[in-house]
Design an enzyme around this catalytic site. Structure first.
Site, PDB file in Angstrom:
ATOM      1  N   SER A  36     -39.405  42.306  -6.813  1.00 19.33           N
ATOM      2  CA  SER A  36     -38.437  43.175  -6.723  1.00 19.33           C
ATOM      3  C   SER A  36     -39.013  44.835  -6.233  1.00 19.33           C
ATOM      4  O   SER A  36     -38.169  45.622  -6.343  1.00 19.33           O
ATOM      5  CB  SER A  36     -37.481  43.291  -7.681  1.00 19.33           C
ATOM      6  OG  SER A  36     -38.130  43.485  -8.985  1.00 19.33           O
ATOM      7  N   ASN A  45     -36.491  43.442 -20.111  1.00 18.45           N
ATOM      8  CA  ASN A  45     -34.921  43.235 -20.249  1.00 18.45           C
ATOM      9  C   ASN A  45     -34.167  44.805 -20.570  1.00 18.45           C
ATOM     10  O   ASN A  45     -33.144  45.128 -20.011  1.00 18.45           O
ATOM     11  CB  ASN A  45     -34.484  42.174 -21.016  1.00 18.45           C
ATOM     12  CG  ASN A  45     -34.835  40.863 -20.440  1.00 18.45           C
ATOM     13  OD1 ASN A  45     -35.534  40.859 -19.537  1.00 18.45           O
ATOM     14  ND2 ASN A  45     -34.786  39.780 -21.300  1.00 18.45           N
ATOM     15  N   THR A  47       4.885  59.048   8.758  1.00 17.65           N
ATOM     16  CA  THR A  47       5.087  58.142   7.895  1.00 17.65           C
ATOM     17  C   THR A  47       4.867  56.869   9.057  1.00 17.65           C
ATOM     18  O   THR A  47       5.617  57.034  10.018  1.00 17.65           O
ATOM     19  CB  THR A  47       6.295  57.798   7.134  1.00 17.65           C
ATOM     20  OG1 THR A  47       7.419  57.783   7.905  1.00 17.65           O
ATOM     21  CG2 THR A  47       6.330  59.079   5.894  1.00 17.65           C
ATOM     22  N   HIS A  48       4.555  55.621   8.682  1.00 19.42           N
ATOM     23  CA  HIS A  48       4.294  54.619   9.802  1.00 19.42           C
ATOM     24  C   HIS A  48       3.526  55.207  10.921  1.00 19.42           C
ATOM     25  O   HIS A  48       3.886  54.495  12.061  1.00 19.42           O
ATOM     26  CB  HIS A  48       5.600  54.122  10.053  1.00 19.42           C
ATOM     27  CG  HIS A  48       6.471  53.528   8.861  1.00 19.42           C
ATOM     28  ND1 HIS A  48       6.216  52.413   8.183  1.00 19.42           N
ATOM     29  CD2 HIS A  48       7.333  54.333   8.194  1.00 19.42           C
ATOM     30  CE1 HIS A  48       7.142  52.431   7.132  1.00 19.42           C
ATOM     31  NE2 HIS A  48       7.881  53.450   7.364  1.00 19.42           N
ATOM     32  N   SER A  69     -21.482  59.727  25.728  1.00 23.77           N
ATOM     33  CA  SER A  69     -21.823  58.694  26.068  1.00 23.77           C
ATOM     34  C   SER A  69     -22.788  58.351  26.972  1.00 23.77           C
ATOM     35  O   SER A  69     -23.060  59.335  27.603  1.00 23.77           O
ATOM     36  CB  SER A  69     -20.262  58.224  26.735  1.00 23.77           C
ATOM     37  OG  SER A  69     -20.684  57.183  27.574  1.00 23.77           O
ATOM     38  N   LYS A 101     -17.301  62.023  27.803  1.00 28.52           N
ATOM     39  CA  LYS A 101     -17.034  61.862  26.401  1.00 28.52           C
ATOM     40  C   LYS A 101     -17.729  62.756  25.593  1.00 28.52           C
ATOM     41  O   LYS A 101     -18.850  63.056  25.615  1.00 28.52           O
ATOM     42  CB  LYS A 101     -17.612  60.311  26.353  1.00 28.52           C
ATOM     43  CG  LYS A 101     -16.918  59.145  26.879  1.00 28.52           C
ATOM     44  CD  LYS A 101     -15.395  59.101  26.448  1.00 28.52           C
ATOM     45  CE  LYS A 101     -14.980  58.439  25.155  1.00 28.52           C
ATOM     46  NZ  LYS A 101     -15.772  57.071  25.122  1.00 28.52           N
ATOM     47  N   ASN A 104     -17.679  61.929  21.425  1.00 26.38           N
ATOM     48  CA  ASN A 104     -17.244  61.106  20.535  1.00 26.38           C
ATOM     49  C   ASN A 104     -17.260  61.455  18.919  1.00 26.38           C
ATOM     50  O   ASN A 104     -18.257  61.985  18.567  1.00 26.38           O
ATOM     51  CB  ASN A 104     -17.932  59.700  20.727  1.00 26.38           C
ATOM     52  CG  ASN A 104     -17.612  59.028  22.183  1.00 26.38           C
ATOM     53  OD1 ASN A 104     -16.558  59.213  22.560  1.00 26.38           O
ATOM     54  ND2 ASN A 104     -18.982  58.298  22.277  1.00 26.38           N
ATOM     55  N   GLU A 143     -16.537  58.127  12.565  1.00 23.81           N
ATOM     56  CA  GLU A 143     -16.378  56.770  12.617  1.00 23.81           C
ATOM     57  C   GLU A 143     -17.267  55.860  12.155  1.00 23.81           C
ATOM     58  O   GLU A 143     -17.047  54.924  11.566  1.00 23.81           O
ATOM     59  CB  GLU A 143     -16.612  56.274  14.401  1.00 23.81           C
ATOM     60  CG  GLU A 143     -15.427  56.639  15.481  1.00 23.81           C
ATOM     61  CD  GLU A 143     -16.075  56.512  16.602  1.00 23.81           C
ATOM     62  OE1 GLU A 143     -15.695  55.581  17.383  1.00 23.81           O
ATOM     63  OE2 GLU A 143     -16.813  57.371  17.138  1.00 23.81           O
ATOM     64  N   TYR A 186     -29.657  38.275 -20.694  1.00 24.18           N
ATOM     65  CA  TYR A 186     -30.393  38.384 -19.450  1.00 24.18           C
ATOM     66  C   TYR A 186     -30.422  37.165 -18.503  1.00 24.18           C
ATOM     67  O   TYR A 186     -30.918  36.333 -18.980  1.00 24.18           O
ATOM     68  CB  TYR A 186     -31.593  39.322 -19.513  1.00 24.18           C
ATOM     69  CG  TYR A 186     -32.494  39.440 -18.020  1.00 24.18           C
ATOM     70  CD1 TYR A 186     -32.110  40.663 -17.442  1.00 24.18           C
ATOM     71  CD2 TYR A 186     -33.227  38.799 -17.643  1.00 24.18           C
ATOM     72  CE1 TYR A 186     -32.601  41.182 -16.095  1.00 24.18           C
ATOM     73  CE2 TYR A 186     -33.960  38.898 -16.321  1.00 24.18           C
ATOM     74  CZ  TYR A 186     -33.325  40.143 -15.560  1.00 24.18           C
ATOM     75  OH  TYR A 186     -34.004  40.297 -14.617  1.00 24.18           O
ATOM     76  N   GLN A 223     -31.524  40.818 -11.369  1.00 27.81           N
ATOM     77  CA  GLN A 223     -32.521  41.784 -10.631  1.00 27.81           C
ATOM     78  C   GLN A 223     -31.590  42.050  -9.174  1.00 27.81           C
ATOM     79  O   GLN A 223     -32.234  43.109  -8.740  1.00 27.81           O
ATOM     80  CB  GLN A 223     -33.605  40.780 -10.355  1.00 27.81           C
ATOM     81  CG  GLN A 223     -34.941  41.656  -9.504  1.00 27.81           C
ATOM     82  CD  GLN A 223     -36.039  41.196  -9.578  1.00 27.81           C
ATOM     83  OE1 GLN A 223     -36.799  40.990 -10.607  1.00 27.81           O
ATOM     84  NE2 GLN A 223     -36.415  40.188  -8.556  1.00 27.81           N
ATOM     85  N   LYS A 263     -29.655  45.835  -7.973  1.00 29.82           N
ATOM     86  CA  LYS A 263     -30.035  47.268  -7.626  1.00 29.82           C
ATOM     87  C   LYS A 263     -29.936  47.322  -6.041  1.00 29.82           C
ATOM     88  O   LYS A 263     -29.436  48.596  -5.900  1.00 29.82           O
ATOM     89  CB  LYS A 263     -31.886  47.430  -7.817  1.00 29.82           C
ATOM     90  CG  LYS A 263     -31.667  47.504  -9.285  1.00 29.82           C
ATOM     91  CD  LYS A 263     -33.159  47.205  -9.779  1.00 29.82           C
ATOM     92  CE  LYS A 263     -33.527  46.747 -11.046  1.00 29.82           C
ATOM     93  NZ  LYS A 263     -32.721  45.382 -11.284  1.00 29.82           N
TER      94      LYS A 263
HETATM   95  N1  ARG Z   1     -37.373  43.274 -12.293  1.00 30.10           N
HETATM   96  C1  ARG Z   1     -36.464  42.586 -13.409  1.00 30.10           C
HETATM   97  C2  ARG Z   1     -34.851  42.948 -13.165  1.00 30.10           C
HETATM   98  O1  ARG Z   1     -34.873  44.021 -12.422  1.00 30.10           O
HETATM   99  C3  ARG Z   1     -36.768  43.391 -14.562  1.00 30.10           C
HETATM  100  C4  ARG Z   1     -36.332  42.503 -15.703  1.00 30.10           C
HETATM  101  C5  ARG Z   1     -37.103  41.041 -15.953  1.00 30.10           C
HETATM  102  N2  ARG Z   1     -37.116  40.501 -16.794  1.00 30.10           N
HETATM  103  C6  ARG Z   1     -37.299  38.978 -16.870  1.00 30.10           C
HETATM  104  N3  ARG Z   1     -37.171  38.610 -18.122  1.00 30.10           N
HETATM  105  N4  ARG Z   1     -38.105  38.408 -16.256  1.00 30.10           N
HETATM  106  O2  ARG Z   1     -34.090  42.416 -13.454  1.00 30.10           O
END
Ligand code: ARG
Length: 460
Positions: free
Chosen positions: A24, A111, A156-157, A278, A284, A286, A291, A318, A323, A326
Site C-alpha cells: 500500500s 493495527n 422554483t422548478h 474551444s 466559445k 466555457n 463544470e 482488523y 487497507q 485510504k
Molecule cells: N497497511 C496496513 C493498513 O493500511 C497497515 C496495517 C496492517 N496490519 C496487518 N495486520 N497486516 O491497513
C-alpha cells in the site's frame, strides 16, 4: 528464508505478484509525517514508563528525525517489498540506528499504528478544510455585501417564481456551508480519539501510559475499547459523508454558475482566467471550473459508497480490507480542498449583470402572488384572490401583456376591489420590501443577515 519484518514463521518467500498486490506504500506514503509523530510519542512514553532506557529512546527519536528528513529529500526509495509506510520507516530507522531501532515496535501493532496515523492526518486536514470553507464563505458574503440590493428572479422548478435579492440567494449558500463546517467540527470530536495501546486488538502486556501518549499527541481522549480502536473506521465514513454533502452544495452552485453564465441567462460573466476556450469554436468561453466541480462531486459520492461497502459486514477486529480505506479518504480530502480553493478564487472574478437580472423579473408574472396578496389586503380570502390573480395572468397572456401593463378597466373586470394603488403594490421593488418575514428576502432582513454573517467571519 524470508527477510520480511514479519517473516519469522515463513519458510517460503512472498510471490512477486502478491508482494505487489499486498503493498500500500504508493498510497499510504503520505502518512509518513503522522507515522513519525506517533512513533516519537510512543517512544517518549515508553522511556517515561521505563519500558525502554532513556538513552535508547533518544537514539530512536534522533533516528526517526533523520528518516523524516530523508523522506522529505526523496532519499528513501519506496518499494513494494516493504509493503507500507510503517515498515519503510522502521526499516529506514534500523539503517540509521542499528538494532536499538527494533525496540520501537514494542507494545504496538500496525493495527493501532495505522489507526493513529490516519487520525493524526485527518485532524490536520479537517482543520484545513474548515479554514478553506470559511474562506469560501467570506467570498460569498463579500459578494453579497457588494451587490446587496440587486434583484433577480427567484426560481422554483427552474421557472421564474418571485423576485428575490441576489444577495439573499448567495446567503442561502452561506447557510449550507455553515452547516457543512458544523458537521466537520462535530465529526472532528470523534476523529480526535487516541487509539494507540490497543496493539493488535487486545491491548498489551506492557504498562503503556496511554494518557501520556494522548497528551504528547494533543488528542482530547483515549479510546475506551481496544477491539473498537483497531476496527473503527466510522470517523472515515463520517468525514466522507460530510464531504459528500459539501460537494453536493458546490455542485448545485456550479449548476447555477453554468446556467447564469450562458447567453440564455447572461446574469454573470466569469473572468477569462477561470474559463477556457474551444479548440474548434473560436467564440466559445466555457465555465470549465464550475463544470469540473460538478463532475468531481461524482467521485466523492463514489468514495462514500466505496468506504461504506468496504466496511459493511466486516467481522471484528482488523481486516486487511481496511487497507483500502485510504484511497477514498485521500481522494476526498484532495478533491474537496481543491474545489473549495478554486471556487474561492473564482468568486472574486465574477461580474454581475444586474440589469439583466432585474429585466428578467419583469417577464413571467413574478408579481402574480403579490396581486393575490393585494386582493387579500382589500378583504378577499386568499384562495379567492389566488383564482382572480390566475385569471389576470390568463388575460394578460392572452393580450401579450404583463400584469403591470393591464389597464385599470381590465383589472376591474376581474374584481371591483382593485384600485389604482395596485400598480405600486405589484412593482418589483415593492414585492421585495414587503417580504418582511424573518429569513425572507426583504431588504432590511437580508442586510441584517449579511451583517451578522460578516461579523461572524470577521469581515467589515
Ligand atoms: N497497511 C496496513 C493498513 O493500511 C497497515 C496495517 C496492517 N496490519 C496487518 N495486520 N497486516 O491497513
Amino acid at each position: 528464508m524470508n527477510e520480511k519484518l514479519w517473516g519469522g514463521r515463513f519458510s517460503q518467500s512472498t510471490d512477486d505478484l502478491v508482494e505487489k498486490f499486498n503493498a500500500s506504500i504508493d498510497v499510504d506514503k503520505r502518512l509518513y509525517d503522522s507515522d513519525i509523530e506517533g512513533s516519537i510519542a510512543h517512544v517518549k512514553m515508553m522511556a517515561k514508563e521505563s519500558i525502554i532506557p532513556e538513552t535508547d529512546a533518544r537514539t530512536i527519536i534522533e533516528g526517526l528525525e533523520k528518516v523524516r528528513k530523508k523522506i522529505e529529500n526523496n532519499e528513501i526509495a519506496f518499494s513494494a517489498s516493504l509493503e507500507d509506510i510503517h515498515m519503510h520507516i522502521e526499516d529506514a530507522l534500523g539503517k540509521e540506528v542499528g538494532d536499538v531501532g527494533k525496540k520501537l515496535h514494542t507494545g504496538r501493532s500496525r493495527n493501532d499504528q495505522v489507526a493513529l496515523d490516519v487520525r493524526i492526518y485527518l485532524k490536520k486536514e479537517t482543520r484545513l478544510i474548515i479554514g478553506l470553507l470559511t474562506g469560501f464563505q467570506k467570498a460569498l458574503v463579500t459578494m453579497a455585501q457588494k451587490h446587496l440590493d440587486v434583484i433577480m428572479p427567484g426560481y422554483t422548478h427552474l421557472q421564474r417564481a418571485q423576485p428575490v435579492l441576489f444577495s439573499h440567494h448567495l446567503m442561502a449558500y452561506y447557510e449550507m456551508f455553515k452547516r457543512d463546517i458544523q458537521r466537520f467540527e462535530d465529526c472532528f470530536k470523534r476523529i480526535d480519539v487516541m487509539p494507540l495501546g490497543a496493539a493488535a486488538l487486545a491491548g498489551t502486556t506492557y504498562p503503556l501510559n496511554r494518557e501520556f501518549t494522548k497528551e504528547l499527541l494533543c488528542f482530547s481522549k483515549v479510546s475506551d475499547n481496544s477491539i473498537d480502536s483497531v476496527s473503527d473506521r466510522d470517523f472515515v465514513m463520517e468525514f466522507i459523508a460530510h464531504a459528500s454533502i459539501a460537494m453536493i452544495h458546490f455542485s448545485r452552485l456550479s449548476e447555477e454558475m453554468i446556467l447564469w453564465s450562458s447567453s440564455e441567462f447572461s446574469f454573470i460573466t466569469i473572468s477569462d482566467s477561470f474559463t477556457t476556450g474551444s479548440s474548434i469554436m473560436p467564440q466559445k468561453k466555457n465555465p470549465d471550473v464550475a463544470e469540473l466541480v460538478r463532475g468531481k462531486t461524482g467521485r466523492v459520492l463514489g468514495n462514500l459508497i466505496n468506504i461504506l461497502t468496504l466496511m459493511k459486514s466486516l467481522p471484528l477486529a482488523y481486516n486487511k480490507d481496511m487497507q483500502e480505506d485510504k484511497e477514498p479518504l485521500f481522494d476526498t480530502v484532495d478533491t474537496l480542498k481543491i474545489c473549495t480553493d478554486v471556487y474561492t478564487r473564482m468568486f472574486g472574478n465574477i461580474e454581475i449583470h444586474k440589469d439583466r437580472m432585474f429585466n428578467a423579473c419583469k417577464h413571467g408574472f413574478l408579481n402574480a402572488t403579490d396581486l393575490a396578496d393585494y386582493l387579500v389586503s382589500k378583504g378577499m380570502t386568499f384562495r379567492q384572490a389566488h383564482a382572480v390573480a390566475g385569471q389576470a395572468v390568463a388575460h394578460a397572456l392572452d393580450q401579450g401583456k404583463e400584469l403591470d401593463d393591464m389597464t385599470i378597466q381590465e383589472f376591474k373586470a376581474l374584481s371591483e376591489l382593485i384600485e389604482k394603488d395596485v400598480y405600486e403594490f405589484i412593482e418589483i421593488d415593492k414585492t421585495i420590501s414587503r417580504r418582511i418575514t424573518y429569513g425572507g428576502t426583504g431588504f432590511d432582513n437580508v442586510k441584517q443577515a449579511v451583517k451578522k454573517a460578516a461579523g461572524e467571519l470577521g469581515l467589515q
